[in-house]
Write a protein that holds these residues in place. Structure first.
Motif, PDB file in Angstrom:
ATOM      1  N   SER A  36       1.104  -1.090   0.010  1.00 53.24           N
ATOM      2  CA  SER A  36      -0.021   0.017  -0.148  1.00 53.24           C
ATOM      3  C   SER A  36       1.045   1.381  -0.034  1.00 53.24           C
ATOM      4  CB  SER A  36      -0.808   0.114   1.314  1.00 53.24           C
ATOM      5  OG  SER A  36      -0.117   0.132   2.475  1.00 53.24           O
ATOM      6  N   PRO A  37       0.342   2.328  -0.177  1.00 46.41           N
ATOM      7  CA  PRO A  37       1.038   3.676  -0.404  1.00 46.41           C
ATOM      8  C   PRO A  37       1.717   3.792   1.059  1.00 46.41           C
ATOM      9  CG  PRO A  37      -0.928   4.175  -1.462  1.00 46.41           C
ATOM     10  CD  PRO A  37      -0.944   2.648  -0.853  1.00 46.41           C
ATOM     11  N   ARG A  38       1.046   3.474   2.239  1.00 48.41           N
ATOM     12  CA  ARG A  38       1.671   3.612   3.434  1.00 48.41           C
ATOM     13  C   ARG A  38       2.941   2.744   3.515  1.00 48.41           C
ATOM     14  NH1 ARG A  38       0.496   7.117   8.044  1.00 48.41           N
ATOM     15  NH2 ARG A  38       1.611   6.319   9.839  1.00 48.41           N
ATOM     16  N   GLN A  39       2.970   1.559   3.045  1.00 49.08           N
ATOM     17  CA  GLN A  39       3.798   0.526   3.182  1.00 49.08           C
ATOM     18  C   GLN A  39       4.922   0.902   2.397  1.00 49.08           C
ATOM     19  OE1 GLN A  39       1.589  -3.027   2.325  1.00 49.08           O
ATOM     20  NE2 GLN A  39       1.761  -3.760   4.299  1.00 49.08           N
ATOM     21  N   LYS A  40       4.753   1.323   1.227  1.00 54.98           N
ATOM     22  CA  LYS A  40       5.781   1.929   0.380  1.00 54.98           C
ATOM     23  C   LYS A  40       6.731   2.777   0.877  1.00 54.98           C
ATOM     24  CE  LYS A  40       3.751   1.168  -4.113  1.00 54.98           C
ATOM     25  NZ  LYS A  40       3.349   1.658  -5.328  1.00 54.98           N
ATOM     26  N   LEU A 160      18.033  12.955  -0.970  1.00 54.74           N
ATOM     27  CA  LEU A 160      17.433  13.077  -2.570  1.00 54.74           C
ATOM     28  C   LEU A 160      17.124  11.536  -2.947  1.00 54.74           C
ATOM     29  CD1 LEU A 160      20.250  15.404  -3.971  1.00 54.74           C
ATOM     30  CD2 LEU A 160      17.890  16.019  -3.700  1.00 54.74           C
ATOM     31  N   LEU A 161      17.819  10.425  -2.623  1.00 57.71           N
ATOM     32  CA  LEU A 161      17.309   9.204  -3.045  1.00 57.71           C
ATOM     33  C   LEU A 161      16.231   8.906  -2.315  1.00 57.71           C
ATOM     34  CD1 LEU A 161      17.663   6.303  -3.850  1.00 57.71           C
ATOM     35  CD2 LEU A 161      19.134   5.759  -2.040  1.00 57.71           C
ATOM     36  N   LEU A 162      15.679   9.184  -1.007  1.00 56.85           N
ATOM     37  CA  LEU A 162      14.490   8.835  -0.505  1.00 56.85           C
ATOM     38  C   LEU A 162      13.284   9.799  -0.944  1.00 56.85           C
ATOM     39  CD1 LEU A 162      13.026   7.853   1.973  1.00 56.85           C
ATOM     40  CD2 LEU A 162      13.650   9.777   3.300  1.00 56.85           C
ATOM     41  N   LEU A 163      13.688  10.948  -1.261  1.00 53.60           N
ATOM     42  CA  LEU A 163      12.733  11.824  -2.175  1.00 53.60           C
ATOM     43  C   LEU A 163      12.221  11.138  -3.459  1.00 53.60           C
ATOM     44  CD1 LEU A 163      11.152  14.361  -2.054  1.00 53.60           C
ATOM     45  CD2 LEU A 163      12.969  15.682  -3.393  1.00 53.60           C
ATOM     46  N   ALA A 164      13.376  10.564  -3.986  1.00 52.94           N
ATOM     47  CA  ALA A 164      12.903   9.779  -5.341  1.00 52.94           C
ATOM     48  C   ALA A 164      12.124   8.673  -5.108  1.00 52.94           C
ATOM     49  CB  ALA A 164      14.392   9.534  -5.953  1.00 52.94           C
ATOM     50  N   LEU A 165      12.622   7.865  -4.260  1.00 55.90           N
ATOM     51  CA  LEU A 165      11.487   6.978  -4.031  1.00 55.90           C
ATOM     52  C   LEU A 165      10.126   7.169  -3.524  1.00 55.90           C
ATOM     53  CD1 LEU A 165      14.203   4.448  -2.044  1.00 55.90           C
ATOM     54  CD2 LEU A 165      13.781   4.618  -4.116  1.00 55.90           C
ATOM     55  N   LEU A 166      10.098   8.013  -2.652  1.00 58.20           N
ATOM     56  CA  LEU A 166       8.818   8.655  -2.269  1.00 58.20           C
ATOM     57  C   LEU A 166       7.807   9.108  -3.251  1.00 58.20           C
ATOM     58  CD1 LEU A 166       9.511  10.270   1.241  1.00 58.20           C
ATOM     59  CD2 LEU A 166       8.564   7.919   0.824  1.00 58.20           C
ATOM     60  N   LEU A 167       8.444   9.775  -4.396  1.00 53.93           N
ATOM     61  CA  LEU A 167       7.992  10.196  -5.486  1.00 53.93           C
ATOM     62  C   LEU A 167       8.172   9.130  -6.780  1.00 53.93           C
ATOM     63  CD1 LEU A 167       8.990  13.704  -5.332  1.00 53.93           C
ATOM     64  CD2 LEU A 167       6.681  12.866  -4.649  1.00 53.93           C
ATOM     65  N   GLY A 168       8.432   8.027  -6.543  1.00 55.01           N
ATOM     66  CA  GLY A 168       8.628   6.970  -7.529  1.00 55.01           C
ATOM     67  C   GLY A 168       7.728   6.987  -8.637  1.00 55.01           C
ATOM     68  N   ASP A 169       6.328   6.838  -8.291  1.00 56.74           N
ATOM     69  CA  ASP A 169       5.415   6.617  -9.225  1.00 56.74           C
ATOM     70  C   ASP A 169       5.173   7.842 -10.219  1.00 56.74           C
ATOM     71  OD1 ASP A 169       4.589   4.208  -8.300  1.00 56.74           O
ATOM     72  OD2 ASP A 169       3.313   5.225  -6.865  1.00 56.74           O
TER      73      ASP A 169
END
Length: 212
Positions: A36-40, A160-169
């Motif tokens: 789910s989005p929360r789990q991601k 920046l990596l974390l931001l990229a993962l959170l905005l992955g979609d």
């Protein structure tokens, strides 16, 4: 001041290239596609935090470990440069994709997937571990400020990596596969130049040659 800014920029570009935030987005989406989005979000935050602890610990204690094993820092620099060059070549040639790991975490919880394979070996992989030791050696290791500078650069890149993962979609839809592949190859060329420079600097120091 100028030299310190140049060193800071070099450290940032090197770590950014090795950690390659954007290229990890596709893998992260494959690993967490059933979440789910929360789990991601949980997997992304936990994975990046774990990778920071691993990289920071290896960066701070890597030289002591090498001394215990009887490995000279110059040898490690040469080996690190060669490995980073191979890693860079896989980025440029497209033969080193780590997508084969994508099935490793599909049946696990967000925390399990965050630890393996996301944190280790995807984020805190061999090239990143070697890069941390080499950068720690590249500063005055008697000065806490210098060590904190390297750790600060690591935090910035991982943020920046974390931001990229959170905005992955969103990123995946924006740049597409073609854009991600192009960016990966450009960063690979930059990393290849850094790797060659690292190897030549170590060899030149061994042979007492003038700096390149």
């Amino acid at each position: 001041m100028h030299n310190n800014q140049q060193l800071l920029a070099t450290q940032f570009v090197t770590l950014f290239t090795v950690l390659d935030p954007l290229s990890h987005v596709a893998l992260f989406l494959a690993l967490t596609g059933h979440f789910s989005p929360r789990q991601k979000q949980t997997a992304a935050i936990t994975g990046v935090a774990t990778a920071f602890l691993v990289l920071a610990a290896f960066g701070l204690g890597g030289q002591a470990l090498l001394k215990t094993m009887g490995v000279s820092l110059r040898s490690f620099q040469i080996a690190g440069g060669v490995i980073m060059l191979v890693f860079a070549m896989t980025m440029v040639l497209g033969s080193g994709e780590i997508a084969h790991e994508s099935g490793a975490g599909k049946s696990g919880s967000p925390f399990d997937t965050a630890i393996y394979p996301l944190a280790v070996p995807v984020i805190a992989g061999p090239a990143a571990l070697l890069c941390m030791v080499l950068m720690m050696d590249g500063v005055n290791n008697t000065a806490n400020a210098s060590r904190m500078q390297v750790l600060g650069v690591l935090v910035a890149v991982l943020a920046l990596l974390l931001l990229a993962l959170l905005l992955g979609d969103r990123i995946s839809r924006a740049i597409g596969n073609g854009g991600a592949n192009l960016l990966r190859r450009i960063l690979g060329m930059v990393l290849a130049a850094v790797a060659v420079n690292t190897t030549l600097a170590a060899v030149g120091s061994w042979l007492e040659l003038p700096p390149i």
